[in-house]
Design an enzyme around this catalytic site. Sequence first.
Site, short mmCIF file in Angstrom:
data_model
loop_
_atom_site.label_atom_id
_atom_site.label_comp_id
_atom_site.label_asym_id
_atom_site.label_seq_id
_atom_site.Cartn_x
_atom_site.Cartn_y
_atom_site.Cartn_z
N CYS A 2 0.75 -1.22 -0.08
CA CYS A 2 0.02 0.25 -0.28
C CYS A 2 1.01 1.21 0.00
CB CYS A 2 -1.11 -0.36 1.26
SG CYS A 2 -2.26 -1.49 1.27
N ARG A 31 4.91 0.43 -5.63
CA ARG A 31 5.05 -0.31 -4.51
C ARG A 31 4.07 -1.87 -4.75
NH1 ARG A 31 6.64 2.65 0.20
NH2 ARG A 31 5.31 0.61 1.34
N TRP A 80 -2.95 -2.89 -1.69
CA TRP A 80 -2.22 -4.08 -2.48
C TRP A 80 -2.98 -5.25 -1.44
CZ3 TRP A 80 0.20 -8.69 -0.82
CH2 TRP A 80 0.25 -9.43 -1.68
N ASN A 106 -1.92 0.69 6.29
CA ASN A 106 -1.11 0.05 5.66
C ASN A 106 -0.53 -1.32 6.53
OD1 ASN A 106 1.05 -1.16 3.71
ND2 ASN A 106 2.93 0.39 4.62
N GLY A 107 -0.93 -2.62 6.33
CA GLY A 107 -0.67 -3.37 6.84
C GLY A 107 -1.44 -4.04 7.32
N GLU A 488 19.48 -15.39 -9.40
CA GLU A 488 19.39 -14.57 -9.77
C GLU A 488 18.33 -14.22 -11.23
OE1 GLU A 488 18.11 -11.69 -8.10
OE2 GLU A 488 18.33 -9.60 -9.61
N LYS A 492 14.59 -13.12 -11.79
CA LYS A 492 13.69 -12.52 -12.43
C LYS A 492 13.10 -13.39 -13.68
CE LYS A 492 15.24 -9.74 -10.98
NZ LYS A 492 16.35 -9.16 -9.32
N GLU A 495 9.75 -13.83 -12.02
CA GLU A 495 8.43 -12.68 -11.43
C GLU A 495 8.47 -11.89 -12.74
OE1 GLU A 495 10.19 -10.49 -8.92
OE2 GLU A 495 12.21 -10.59 -9.37
N HIS A 511 23.77 -34.50 -9.51
CA HIS A 511 22.53 -35.69 -8.25
C HIS A 511 21.38 -34.70 -8.48
CE1 HIS A 511 27.01 -35.08 -5.95
NE2 HIS A 511 27.21 -34.46 -6.88
N LYS A 614 6.12 -3.61 -5.03
CA LYS A 614 7.76 -3.34 -4.73
C LYS A 614 8.52 -3.59 -3.00
CE LYS A 614 11.64 -1.11 -6.34
NZ LYS A 614 12.68 -2.70 -6.47
C1 F6R Z 1 13.10 -9.71 -6.77
C2 F6R Z 1 12.12 -8.66 -5.60
C3 F6R Z 1 12.45 -8.73 -4.52
C4 F6R Z 1 13.54 -7.81 -3.38
C5 F6R Z 1 12.75 -8.55 -2.38
C6 F6R Z 1 13.69 -7.76 -1.00
O1 F6R Z 1 13.01 -8.52 -7.86
O2 F6R Z 1 12.92 -7.33 -5.76
O3 F6R Z 1 13.12 -10.51 -4.15
O4 F6R Z 1 14.47 -8.07 -3.90
O5 F6R Z 1 11.12 -8.22 -1.82
O6 F6R Z 1 13.32 -6.62 -1.03
P1 F6R Z 1 14.33 -5.54 -0.33
O7 F6R Z 1 15.72 -5.17 -0.96
O8 F6R Z 1 13.56 -4.03 -0.86
O9 F6R Z 1 14.19 -5.46 1.00
#
Ligand code: F6R
Length: 619
Positions: A2, A31, A80, A106-107, A488, A492, A495, A511, A614
Amino acid sequence: MCGIVGYVGSAGVGDKSVDVLLGGLKRLEYRGYDSAGVAVIGADGTLDSRKRAGKLQVLVDDLEADPLRDGQTGIGHTRWATHGGPTDENAHPHLADDGKLALIHNGIIENFSELKAELLAEGVEFLSETDSEVAAHLVARAYRSTGDLAEALRTVVARLDGAFTLLVVHADQPGVVVGARRNSPLVIGLGDGENFLGSDVAAFVAHTRRAMSIGQDQLVTIRPDSVEVVGFDGLPVETSEFEIDWDASAADKGGWSSFMAKEISEEPEAVAKTLLGRVSGGGVHLSELDGVADRLATVDRVIVIACGTAAYAGILGKYAIEQWARVPVEVELAHEFRYRDPVLDEKTLVVSISQSGETMDTLMAVKYAREQGAQVLSICNTQGSTIPRESDAVIYTHAGPEVAVASTKAFLAQGTALFLLGLHLAGLRGTLSTDEIADQVADLQAIPEKIERVLESSERIRTLAGWMADTRSVLFLGRHVGYPIALEGALKLKELAYIHAEGFAAGELKHGPIALIEPGQIVFVIVPSPRDPRSLHPKVVSNIQEIRARGARVIAIAEEGDAAVLPFADEVLHIPLAAPLFESLLAVVPLHVFGMELAAAKGLDVDQPRNLAKSVTVE
Ligand code: F6R
């Protein structure tokens, strides 16, 4: 998750609250959200509100067709969904007191069911399925008996369990927005004859670069000419002002097709800026750690806690710190860490990593670690966020605002900060000589220019991604620092392109994972340098042969001039030569580009992938 905006202006600034709120919500869109709403107290002293499920544009169009009675006081929210689906009714603000009070949240209010039962018994009617509406009715009830909005909110927060940022306005109190926070973000923006509240500084950076943090369990009241902060106990607390070091244009797309394209293009700068002022004369200078230098010199264990991409950066940190500073390092997902009764003491250094500085899982793990006596050093990209405030020391990464939901440039900045920390610890502990540190520093300083060169192959990666738009599964293999890069790359793809993807340590292939290889399976392999002192290169080349023999299509990411992979790979993406640990910062770049381009080839929204937020501010 949110996004929250609050605004109060004086008569001199005009009736512009709707514009300020929508502008702030626009900047908080990144976000992640599924509905949006605003409430304003109009110049005629009445409260007017509107909320809509869907993108912010749905609300904007609605308000254009049928404007609110604007004024100088208001609150805005992007939601959200947690409790109750993304509908108009469940969107915020929630109204109470016959439509005179509006509240955004928010929360998660964990004890909302029992509070709701209490209110239902009193005959209160609920219009939504949310936990948040409970808070609106509770504040309204308290306001009716006190006539003081801040005091009403203060009595209510004492009854709430869970995490929350709450903002409230009341038609009887034009020119006042009150807010409260517990384990959920809220920052104050200080204007001239106007003041702001926001989930982060992006909410108001278009209007002011002066900001003020607000701590946990604190309440704030903003008026056009004053800001008052008190604890949940009602006592005044000390506040500190800071200057936001990026401007509104840094959070704009700047001509790129997406925020992600812009942010990937900024990867060289993210590394360079994180190094800036911290390396000179061949040494590493982390003055922000001066206050904890004695304790750092004596730590006997490091635990890195983070989530997602930040946790993968943490694995880079593990390899670097263990190799250079000779301290054992564990890397743990923050949400697992605090529920498993970890053994911690004052000689444990906990390093948290978070781009947003608001990730609830990481925040809670930080608090837990400190309660257990560990010292906590945080690596964070966002000024004014919560995790740095809860830590003993902080190394800020200077990647600039990251707006696309999936993290890209922040990963490189986090890796850089961890490399600096590793060299700093090695210097403190005397495990590397001054010359050895100077060699590493020189290599690290060369990385931004090398990333620029990697980005030159973006067009070729776009073509590759175009060919693969129908691919259903992609595997990623890496060894040593190539392993977190494989993780990583896979994350990517999941997501951004919604494709099944897995990252494996190449040594693990035999394995189990090799059973997944069938003709046509695409496998990215991050190949260590042939110059690698551990002789990992031939082992990974053997892995490539093994999967090729089973029909896989191999895309190798290999050092320039590495002839050994050429006969076995279908495609080779070259990266410039770099020291073994720093190769990771180069190898990840084509994978970021690939994830973005594959998503774009599938016609997906690369900045706001489905279901993701985000800033994950709930557990
Ligand atoms: C992946 C991504 C998430 C964040 C994770 C931690 O692309 O963006 O996996 O890395 O949610 O977020 P922060 O760094 O804001 O704690």
